[in-house]
Scaffold this motif. Structure first.
Motif, PDB file in Angstrom:
ATOM      1  N   ILE A 138     128.271  10.292  85.260  1.00 53.76           N
ATOM      2  CA  ILE A 138     129.099  11.840  85.033  1.00 53.76           C
ATOM      3  C   ILE A 138     129.743  12.309  84.399  1.00 53.76           C
ATOM      4  CG2 ILE A 138     128.415  13.417  86.541  1.00 53.76           C
ATOM      5  CD1 ILE A 138     126.262  11.637  88.463  1.00 53.76           C
ATOM      6  N   THR A 139     129.971  13.327  83.380  1.00 48.83           N
ATOM      7  CA  THR A 139     131.013  13.890  82.538  1.00 48.83           C
ATOM      8  C   THR A 139     131.240  15.205  82.997  1.00 48.83           C
ATOM      9  OG1 THR A 139     130.168  13.704  80.922  1.00 48.83           O
ATOM     10  CG2 THR A 139     131.543  11.819  81.243  1.00 48.83           C
ATOM     11  N   LYS A 140     131.590  15.617  82.699  1.00 42.90           N
ATOM     12  CA  LYS A 140     131.553  16.880  82.755  1.00 42.90           C
ATOM     13  C   LYS A 140     131.159  18.445  81.546  1.00 42.90           C
ATOM     14  CE  LYS A 140     134.712  21.475  84.087  1.00 42.90           C
ATOM     15  NZ  LYS A 140     134.158  22.059  82.784  1.00 42.90           N
ATOM     16  N   GLU A 141     131.019  17.316  81.031  1.00 43.46           N
ATOM     17  CA  GLU A 141     130.577  18.044  79.427  1.00 43.46           C
ATOM     18  C   GLU A 141     129.093  18.864  80.311  1.00 43.46           C
ATOM     19  OE1 GLU A 141     129.364  17.180  74.808  1.00 43.46           O
ATOM     20  OE2 GLU A 141     129.415  15.706  76.481  1.00 43.46           O
ATOM     21  N   GLY A 142     129.551  20.429  79.546  1.00 41.95           N
ATOM     22  CA  GLY A 142     128.211  20.991  79.549  1.00 41.95           C
ATOM     23  C   GLY A 142     128.346  21.530  80.865  1.00 41.95           C
ATOM     24  N   ARG A 143     128.698  20.963  82.098  1.00 45.91           N
ATOM     25  CA  ARG A 143     129.253  21.394  83.260  1.00 45.91           C
ATOM     26  C   ARG A 143     130.778  22.221  83.870  1.00 45.91           C
ATOM     27  NH1 ARG A 143     127.173  15.672  84.242  1.00 45.91           N
ATOM     28  NH2 ARG A 143     124.623  15.682  85.163  1.00 45.91           N
ATOM     29  N   SER A 144     129.910  22.878  84.655  1.00 42.10           N
ATOM     30  CA  SER A 144     131.004  23.508  85.827  1.00 42.10           C
ATOM     31  C   SER A 144     131.540  22.514  86.410  1.00 42.10           C
ATOM     32  CB  SER A 144     130.749  24.966  86.330  1.00 42.10           C
ATOM     33  OG  SER A 144     129.608  24.325  86.931  1.00 42.10           O
ATOM     34  N   ILE A 145     133.203  23.464  87.131  1.00 45.66           N
ATOM     35  CA  ILE A 145     133.292  22.079  87.627  1.00 45.66           C
ATOM     36  C   ILE A 145     132.337  21.665  89.158  1.00 45.66           C
ATOM     37  CG2 ILE A 145     135.660  21.714  90.006  1.00 45.66           C
ATOM     38  CD1 ILE A 145     136.616  21.068  86.966  1.00 45.66           C
ATOM     39  N   THR A 146     131.476  23.314  89.755  1.00 48.28           N
ATOM     40  CA  THR A 146     131.251  22.946  90.761  1.00 48.28           C
ATOM     41  C   THR A 146     129.935  21.553  90.374  1.00 48.28           C
ATOM     42  OG1 THR A 146     132.358  24.355  91.873  1.00 48.28           O
ATOM     43  CG2 THR A 146     129.383  23.809  92.734  1.00 48.28           C
ATOM     44  N   GLU A 147     129.193  21.653  89.248  1.00 49.63           N
ATOM     45  CA  GLU A 147     127.811  21.458  88.612  1.00 49.63           C
ATOM     46  C   GLU A 147     127.996  19.417  88.823  1.00 49.63           C
ATOM     47  OE1 GLU A 147     125.126  25.301  86.376  1.00 49.63           O
ATOM     48  OE2 GLU A 147     127.248  23.271  85.754  1.00 49.63           O
ATOM     49  N   LEU A 148     129.677  19.719  88.118  1.00 53.32           N
ATOM     50  CA  LEU A 148     129.961  17.758  87.798  1.00 53.32           C
ATOM     51  C   LEU A 148     129.938  17.116  89.634  1.00 53.32           C
ATOM     52  CD1 LEU A 148     130.908  15.441  86.283  1.00 53.32           C
ATOM     53  CD2 LEU A 148     133.795  16.717  86.911  1.00 53.32           C
ATOM     54  N   MET A 149     130.709  17.816  90.070  1.00 59.77           N
ATOM     55  CA  MET A 149     130.924  17.078  91.885  1.00 59.77           C
ATOM     56  C   MET A 149     129.670  17.192  92.901  1.00 59.77           C
ATOM     57  SD  MET A 149     135.216  19.125  92.783  1.00 59.77           S
ATOM     58  CE  MET A 149     134.545  16.882  93.750  1.00 59.77           C
ATOM     59  N   GLN A 150     128.481  18.404  92.528  1.00 58.72           N
ATOM     60  CA  GLN A 150     127.470  18.507  93.025  1.00 58.72           C
ATOM     61  C   GLN A 150     126.417  17.300  92.462  1.00 58.72           C
ATOM     62  OE1 GLN A 150     125.433  22.098  92.739  1.00 58.72           O
ATOM     63  NE2 GLN A 150     126.678  23.260  94.593  1.00 58.72           N
ATOM     64  N   ALA A 151     126.759  17.182  90.965  1.00 56.65           N
ATOM     65  CA  ALA A 151     126.234  15.531  90.427  1.00 56.65           C
ATOM     66  C   ALA A 151     126.487  14.293  90.962  1.00 56.65           C
ATOM     67  CB  ALA A 151     126.338  15.691  89.258  1.00 56.65           C
TER      68      ALA A 151
END
Length: 373
Positions: free
Chosen positions: A140-153
């Motif tokens: 899991i990386t931030k690429e293409g995600r917001s910070i919230t989406e990254l941490m939720q994943a």
């Protein structure tokens, strides 16, 4: 009546004190192969709220088929009530499954059997399942995600491992978040690593959100309009007269140089008839076809113009009304240069040896110099 479910009572003609409860869950999360924990959390809350979870967790087992009444065995009326209520629960659960999971529970006869099949399939700590989740967490990386989406994943993946008995420690969870960030968040990464005490997941989320907003604001503020700057050329032949005047402060005389430049003829081509030395403002063919058009007039015979090429700024209309109007731009420049020849309709490649000096001081040779449109 709940926001995510609805229910009503069905009269029981055998025992009016025990009506059946029909549960309808139209807005429930559809169970797939990857969201079992979220689905389980929602369904448990709804069934417990209606006092029906006892059917699926085994605390209210099926009554016996018969009972003894005055030494005679008779059908147990409790069984009929239990069976009907259990089937209503089964129907509600099946309605929350995705279509591809229907065959998986086709052999279930009770709501508990259906519940156990799903738990055994998606919540059993098999070695392969745990390995798959750990690999998913690592990727899991931030690429293409917001910070919230990254941490939720990351949190969702860690929760699934916890449900399988493989808890992810808080420090490992924080390190996983930091490893998924790009270089623009280096200041936050350094701050977290420099702390004497571990940061909480929620506090890290807050700091990363603030950093994300700061990056967005900076990217918006640095967006500049289309701009062009004036260019100058060095004359190939110079006739100079140098005079020295004494300086009152310096030890050496200060030279002053005067350049005597001869005017050169205009070597460009008309944008309409393509005749060299002609300009659009004096083109008879253009004036005959467009008598009402007034192209800009430029005096190319003056020495100052021949020695000082100019580039004009171009801006885009900001209003919708003005941007929808058809227009043709005549910048007045003798030549146009672009790194993509698709930007111009007519172009001639430049095969000379001269270099193009750009704003950062670098020089490019062999750049295509399109013809002006």
């Amino acid at each position: 009546m709940a926001a995510s479910s609805s229910s009503y009572q069905i009269p029981n003609i055998v025992d009016s004190t025990k009506p059946f409860i029909f549960v309808h869950i139209p807005n429930a999360i559809k169970l797939t192969s990857t969201n079992y924990l979220s689905w389980k959390m929602q369904i448990e809350a709804i069934l417990i709220g209606h006092d029906l979870f006892k059917f699926v967790d085994g605390s209210y087992p099926s009554p016996t088929a018969t009972i003894t009444h005055e030494t005679t065995e008779i059908p147990n009326p409790e069984l009929s009530f239990w069976t009907r209520q259990d089937k209503l629960i089964c129907g509600a659960l099946i309605g929350t499954l995705s279509t591809d999971l229907m065959p998986l529970v086709s052999q279930a006869q009770t709501s508990k059997q259906l519940w156990d099949i799903l738990a055994k399939t998606y919540a059993t700590p098999s070695r392969g399942h745990i390995k798959q989740l750990k690999d998913q967490l690592r990727r899991i990386t931030k690429e293409g995600r917001s910070i919230t989406e990254l941490m939720q994943a990351i949190k969702a993946c860690a929760d699934q491992l916890a449900a399988l008995g493989k808890n992810v420690e808080q420090k490992d969870l924080i390190n996983r978040v930091l490893a998924g960030l790009d270089d623009s968040y280096s200041s936050v990464i350094e701050f977290v690593n420099a702390r004497d005490t571990p940061i909480s997941f929620e506090k890290l989320h807050e700091k990363l959100i603030n950093k994300e907003l700061s990056l967005l604001q900076n990217s918006t503020n640095t967006t500049l309009p289309a701009t062009a700057f004036a260019a100058t050329t060095r004359p190939s032949h110079r006739n100079t007269n140098t005079h020295f005047h004494p300086s009152s402060q310096g030890l050496l005389p200060t030279p002053t140089t005067t350049f005597n430049r001869q005017p050169r003829p205009f070597l460009g081509k008309c944008q309409w008839c393509r005749v060299q030395g002609n300009v659009l403002s004096k083109c008879p063919d253009f004036a005959r076809l467009f008598p009402n058009a007034k192209p800009p007039s430029t005096n190319f015979s003056s020495p100052s113009h021949s020695s000082k090429p100019q580039a004009n700024a171009v801006t885009i209309p900001s209003t919708t009304a003005s941007s929808s109007l058809p227009w043709i731009l005549d910048s007045g420049a003798s030549h146009h240069v672009t790194n993509d020849i698709a930007n111009l309709s007519f172009h001639d490649p430049y095969d000379g040896t001269e270099k193009l000096l750009v704003g950062d001081g670098s020089q490019n040779r062999g750049v295509s110099i399109p013809r002006e449109i």
